[in-house]
Design an enzyme around this catalytic site. Structure first.
Site, short mmCIF file in Angstrom:
data_model
loop_
_atom_site.label_atom_id
_atom_site.label_comp_id
_atom_site.label_asym_id
_atom_site.label_seq_id
_atom_site.Cartn_x
_atom_site.Cartn_y
_atom_site.Cartn_z
CB THR A 46 -89.59 44.67 18.93
OG1 THR A 46 -90.62 43.64 19.20
CG2 THR A 46 -88.44 44.02 19.67
CB VAL A 73 -90.09 35.03 27.86
CG1 VAL A 73 -88.92 35.55 26.90
CG2 VAL A 73 -90.15 35.73 29.14
N GLY A 74 -91.20 36.71 24.99
CA GLY A 74 -91.25 36.63 23.48
C GLY A 74 -89.95 35.94 22.90
CG ASP A 75 -89.47 37.30 18.77
OD1 ASP A 75 -90.31 37.98 19.33
OD2 ASP A 75 -88.71 37.74 17.78
CB THR A 80 -90.42 43.93 15.07
OG1 THR A 80 -91.76 44.51 15.58
CG2 THR A 80 -90.42 44.08 13.71
N GLY A 116 -94.27 37.12 18.88
CA GLY A 116 -93.05 36.44 19.21
C GLY A 116 -93.35 35.15 19.16
#
Length: 326
Positions: free
Chosen positions: A176, A205-207, A227, A230
């Site tokens: 990230t 979809v991550g954080d 990073t 997530g």
């Protein structure tokens, strides 16, 4: 005396030192330094923290060395789905896009959405269409692909077939980019952008675009960009947790950030890291992996970059102040 500072990360999914030549490591550090210079130039010119973090992240989105924009990871179908977010600590305004496929600089779309003020998060084709309507650069998805990401996808699929996915290196899995800044008016901001993790499920979809998890900023407390894996950052609401520990427990930025990364996330045995900055310009950059692309410019104007344990002083930039003059 007014002062400001900025910090960035390029992901904690950093390869072992022997996996790249020194010239390649040097090129990655050069891009980190350039991202910091661009963000710092905004702060010196009197721009806000939001301008600074966006400028820094754009440089990293345009660099092939990081998992965001050009150089983003590939999902299980060999496609790119990009996530990004920004947050303004002064107003708690925020904007984010996720699963975008054609936006050259997703952080710009997140910023535009925040400024539009109608929605916080747009997904998929709606995010792409919004960016195009805003006049942002739209590209063919192949623009994002690099040979290193193709190799990473092939490696992860081989691990998957062999049942050894858990033994894959952090560099094979994810990465990230992000930035946090304090401006001369005392305001904080954060921005994060990512391609997610290699071989991720379509639509995952991550954080990074989740406000409070991978991206968070609140004046008087801190700004955070994370990073790592997530799903766990979302469950622990990492950015908000660090700010809350500072506000309600009176912890320093370093203590709060270390507690979350090194203790709260430790039981899950995941790669994790972040950069954070507080209202005084103090910077924290904890990580639990072999390395994390990172760098910062202190309130004095000293620019540092790092990939592994060794931190490199690059230069002193104009516009810094001294602690004694605060």
């Amino acid at each position: 005396m007014a002062h400001f500072a900025i910090a960035i990360h390029g992901g904690c999914g950093v390869m072992a030192k022997l996996n790249l030549t020194e010239a390649e490591w040097s090129a990655a550090r050069a891009d980190l330094a350039q991202a910091l210079r661009m963000g710092w130039a905004k702060l010196v010119a009197g721009a806000g923290a939001l301008d600074a973090v966006a400028a820094a992240v754009v440089v990293m989105e345009d660099s092939p060395h990081f998992n965001a924009g050009h150089g983003a990871a590939l999902n299980t179908n060999g496609e790119h789905e990009l996530d990004a977010a920004v947050m303004d600590g002064a107003t708690l305004g925020a904007g984010a896009v996720c699963a975008a496929r054609r936006i050259r600089n997703p952080v710009k779309a997140a910023r535009a959405l925040m400024e539009r003020g109608e929605s916080v998060l747009l997904t998929g084709s709606a995010a792409d269409s919004f960016a195009q309507d805003q006049g942002l650069d739209i590209v063919d998805p192949h623009y994002f692909t690099t040979e290193r990401r193709r190799e990473a996808l092939a490696s992860m699929k081989a691990h998957e077939q062999a049942g050894t996915s858990l033994s894959a290196s952090e560099a094979e899995k994810h990465g990230t980019v992000g930035a946090v800044a304090l401006d001369a008016a005392g305001h904080l901001a954060a921005a994060t952008s990512t391609g997610g993790f290699t071989n991720k499920p379509v639509g995952r979809v991550g954080d990074s675009p989740i406000i409070g998890a991978g991206t968070y900023a609140r004046d008087g407390a801190c700004a955070v960009s994370g990073t790592g894996k997530g799903e766990y950052f979302i469950r622990h609401v990492v950015g908000h947790e660090i700010a809350s520990r500072m506000r309600y427990l009176g912890e320093t930025l370093k203590k709060a950030a270390d507690k979350v990364v090194m203790e709260d996330l430790a039981p899950y045995k995941i790669g994790a890291g972040l950069v954070a900055i507080d209202a005084a310009g103090n910077i924290a950059a904890p990580y639990n992996t072999d390395g994390m692309f990172r760098g910062w410019v202190t309130v004095e104007g000293d620019l540092y970059v790092a990939t592994h344990d060794e931190v490199f002083f690059v230069e002193r930039l104009a516009g810094g102040t001294t602690r004694g003059g605060e």
